[in-house]
Design a protein around this motif. Structure first.
Motif, PDB file in Angstrom:
ATOM      1  N   ARG A   1      -5.014 -11.286  60.965  1.00 56.86           N
ATOM      2  CA  ARG A   1      -5.912 -11.738  62.028  1.00 56.86           C
ATOM      3  C   ARG A   1      -5.162 -12.563  63.091  1.00 56.86           C
ATOM      4  O   ARG A   1      -5.751 -12.980  64.072  1.00 56.86           O
ATOM      5  N   ALA A   2      -3.887 -12.791  62.873  1.00 55.58           N
ATOM      6  CA  ALA A   2      -3.112 -13.625  63.799  1.00 55.58           C
ATOM      7  C   ALA A   2      -2.896 -12.908  65.120  1.00 55.58           C
ATOM      8  O   ALA A   2      -2.988 -11.676  65.209  1.00 55.58           O
ATOM      9  N   GLN A   3      -2.604 -13.679  66.151  1.00 51.41           N
ATOM     10  CA  GLN A   3      -2.414 -13.117  67.480  1.00 51.41           C
ATOM     11  C   GLN A   3      -0.935 -12.800  67.696  1.00 51.41           C
ATOM     12  O   GLN A   3      -0.214 -13.515  68.398  1.00 51.41           O
ATOM     13  N   GLY A   4      -0.497 -11.715  67.044  1.00 52.70           N
ATOM     14  CA  GLY A   4       0.869 -11.252  67.175  1.00 52.70           C
ATOM     15  C   GLY A   4       1.767 -11.731  66.047  1.00 52.70           C
ATOM     16  O   GLY A   4       1.410 -12.615  65.270  1.00 52.70           O
TER      17      GLY A   4
ATOM     18  N   HIS B   1       0.910 -24.489  69.872  1.00 55.30           N
ATOM     19  CA  HIS B   1       0.485 -23.521  68.860  1.00 55.30           C
ATOM     20  C   HIS B   1       0.569 -24.096  67.450  1.00 55.30           C
ATOM     21  O   HIS B   1      -0.408 -24.107  66.698  1.00 55.30           O
TER      22      HIS B   1
ATOM     23  N   SER C   1      -2.345 -13.451  58.233  1.00 58.05           N
ATOM     24  CA  SER C   1      -1.437 -12.611  59.035  1.00 58.05           C
ATOM     25  C   SER C   1      -2.150 -11.497  59.790  1.00 58.05           C
ATOM     26  O   SER C   1      -1.874 -11.257  60.969  1.00 58.05           O
TER      27      SER C   1
ATOM     28  N   SER D   1     -10.137 -20.650  65.057  1.00 54.91           N
ATOM     29  CA  SER D   1     -11.148 -19.965  65.872  1.00 54.91           C
ATOM     30  C   SER D   1     -12.217 -20.899  66.420  1.00 54.91           C
ATOM     31  O   SER D   1     -12.790 -20.635  67.474  1.00 54.91           O
TER      32      SER D   1
ATOM     33  N   PRO E   1      -9.661 -22.873  69.663  1.00 58.67           N
ATOM     34  CA  PRO E   1      -8.406 -22.106  69.691  1.00 58.67           C
ATOM     35  C   PRO E   1      -7.348 -22.571  70.691  1.00 58.67           C
ATOM     36  O   PRO E   1      -6.317 -21.918  70.799  1.00 58.67           O
TER      37      PRO E   1
ATOM     38  N   THR F   1      -6.041 -18.671  63.548  1.00 60.01           N
ATOM     39  CA  THR F   1      -6.382 -18.675  64.967  1.00 60.01           C
ATOM     40  C   THR F   1      -7.072 -19.962  65.391  1.00 60.01           C
ATOM     41  O   THR F   1      -7.366 -20.141  66.575  1.00 60.01           O
TER      42      THR F   1
ATOM     43  N   GLU G   1      -8.555 -15.900  58.886  1.00 61.18           N
ATOM     44  CA  GLU G   1      -8.728 -15.841  60.340  1.00 61.18           C
ATOM     45  C   GLU G   1      -9.118 -17.164  60.973  1.00 61.18           C
ATOM     46  O   GLU G   1      -8.671 -17.495  62.073  1.00 61.18           O
TER      47      GLU G   1
ATOM     48  N   GLY H   1       2.547 -15.411  65.949  1.00 65.63           N
ATOM     49  CA  GLY H   1       1.350 -16.136  65.535  1.00 65.63           C
ATOM     50  C   GLY H   1       1.174 -16.124  64.034  1.00 65.63           C
ATOM     51  O   GLY H   1       0.738 -17.113  63.440  1.00 65.63           O
TER      52      GLY H   1
END
Length: 485
Positions: A165-168, A138, A163, A327, A330, A325, A321, A171
């Protein structure tokens, strides 16, 4: 014990279930104390880039320092009905005793290199696989993406805005930490600022402007509240017809009379290249050439590069984002593979995984990594993976070769060899001091600077070679022949 600090959650059970079923099997089959070697490495660089950035080692240290099974953990495992009581008793009294080596955070890394190696009892070395991969994958992914974006900004500050848009939560916080290592100047994540000492940054949202009766009233209120660091968001209604003119008026009437200079304006939508050029002229004509222009809105390294090529007058970027991520790519894709087992005399018996997919064939044995630097240019030439204990003779010409196309050779002179992987645990005890995050970030800058510009290209970068020593190359090919026949 060095480097030990409490963590908010016991992460011992954050592991793939098969780590525990295998551990139970190892225990029942007499492998509990069998000494093994595992390597973490990755096969593919994110975004087709020329290198990645190592990150997440500190969180790995904290995890390994706090490995312990609680009564609730043992009760849950007992309820699964597949683990022996002897094994559960072993877990209840679990102590981590492995040796661990890692490439330092901030160091450029390349495919195929054993960036983490764990040596120790089979149950322990196997069990920590999930968290090693989770942590390093990560943060290395985000640090790599952040470094690309910051290099695209060509020296202009980049703020981490991801923050929401982060995955948790992890993250967001650990992603912001990794982004700072990669080069960001600060973060919008308050918790990350608090926990890691990263500069916490931010201005206002469009809702601030909308809540007031007018844009001008909103700007006045903000300027009076924060005259020493006033950055106004100018795109709520119309950037050039109201946003920038109202900002200029407030700068003149509220900021300058209080003895300050305006910090900046932020543009978050529209054709930012065009708008920033027009806004720059308006601010300069108004007597505010020192007022910075900040740009945000789904930016990445390619958009930033194109904006600057097209003449955007942007001084600071806020990226969210697409960085937090990663993106565009990923998944980092690091893997953790057995590479050796010790016999009763302590000799390392190399292990290999064979595959019809050539990239999935592992490199056997207990190894180390040397980075070779040109003494004249101070640039990195190549990395060489050797069997552990091998030394590279820098006093005489040294031949490196492509492991896949062995006729591609180069003879090196006037170079130095630096072992880039360091031991961080000995017999289960951390033996390194915690590194300040700012120091890691600066280290990353210095190490990336040792790479040739051709390696740092975004498209079709020059391949940085990771070679094998002759001894290791021979061992690998002998084992391939043995198990393929």
């Amino acid at each position: 014990m060095k480097n030990k600090e409490p963590i908010k959650t016991n992460l011992t059970m954050l592991t793939d279930f098969y780590e525990l079923t295998m551990a139970n099997g190892y225990f029942e089959n007499g492998f509990k104390d069998k000494i093994v070697y595992f390597d973490m490495f990755f096969r593919e660089l994110p975004d087709g880039g020329g290198f990645a950035i190592m990150a997440g080692v500190q969180q790995l240290i904290e995890y390994l320092n706090n490995l312990t099974f609680t009564e609730d953990d043992i009760a849950y495992l007992r309820s699964c009905g597949i683990f022996s009581e002897e094994f559960l008793s072993y877990l209840a009294n679990f102590h981590f005793t492995c040796d661990v080596w890692a490439v330092p955070e901030g160091m450029p890394i390349f495919p195929g290199e054993p960036i983490i190696t764990v040596r120790g009892p089979a149950i322990q070395a196997q069990f920590v696989e999930t968290m090693i991969l989770l942590t390093i994958n990560h943060q290395s992914l985000i640090a790599t993406k952040a470094n690309r974006i910051c290099r695209a900004a060509n020296g202009r500050p980049v703020m981490e805005f991801g923050s929401r848009r982060a995955q948790g939560p992890d993250g967001a916080v650990l992603g912001a930490r990794a982004a700072y290592i990669g080069g960001c100047c600060g973060t919008a994540c308050t918790l990350c600022g608090k926990e890691y000492g990263i500069p916490a940054l931010g201005t206002m949202a469009h809702s601030w402007v909308q809540l007031f009766d007018s844009e001008l009233d909103a700007f006045r209120a903000y300027a009076r509240q924060y005259p020493q660091n006033c950055t106004l968001l100018v795109d709520t209604y119309n950037v050039l017809k109201s946003g920038v003119p109202n900002a200029i008026r407030v700068f003149r009437e509220e900021i300058v009379p209080r003895g300050y200079r305006p910090a900046g304006i932020r543009i978050d939508s529209g054709d930012i290249t065009y708008l920033s050029r027009k806004a720059r002229r308006m601010l300069d004509d108004a007597g505010f050439p020192d007022c910075k222009i900040c740009a945000s809105n789904s930016l990445d390294e390619y958009i930033i590069r194109d904006m600057l090529t097209q003449g955007a007058c942007v001084d600071i970027f806020g990226v969210g984002e697409r960085m937090i991520t990663s993106s565009s790519h990923p998944v980092f894709g690091g893997v953790y593979k057995l590479c050796g087992v010790e016999d009763e005399e302590g000799n390392v018996i190399p292990k290999i995984k064979i595959s019809e997919n050539v990239t999935k064939i592992t490199t056997p044995g207990f190894k180390t990594i040397y980075r070779l630097y040109d003494n004249e240019t101070e640039k990195a030439i190549a990395d060489v993976i050797t069997l552990f204990g091998e030394e590279i003779d820098t006093e005489h010409p040294y031949v490196i070769f492509d492991p896949d196309f062995v006729w591609k050779k180069k003879t090196l002179t006037n170079f130095r060899a630096v072992e880039i992987r360091k031991q961080i645990f000995r017999n289960g005890r951390c033996i390194v001091e915690k590194r300040p995050l700012k120091e890691i970030r600066e280290y990353c800058f210095r190490q990336v600077d040792t790479l040739w510009e051709e390696v740092k290209r975004f498209e079709n970068p020059h391949r940085y070679y990771v070679d094998l020593s002759p001894k290791l190359w021979n061992l690998k090919n002998e084992m391939i022949s043995k198990y393929s026949s």
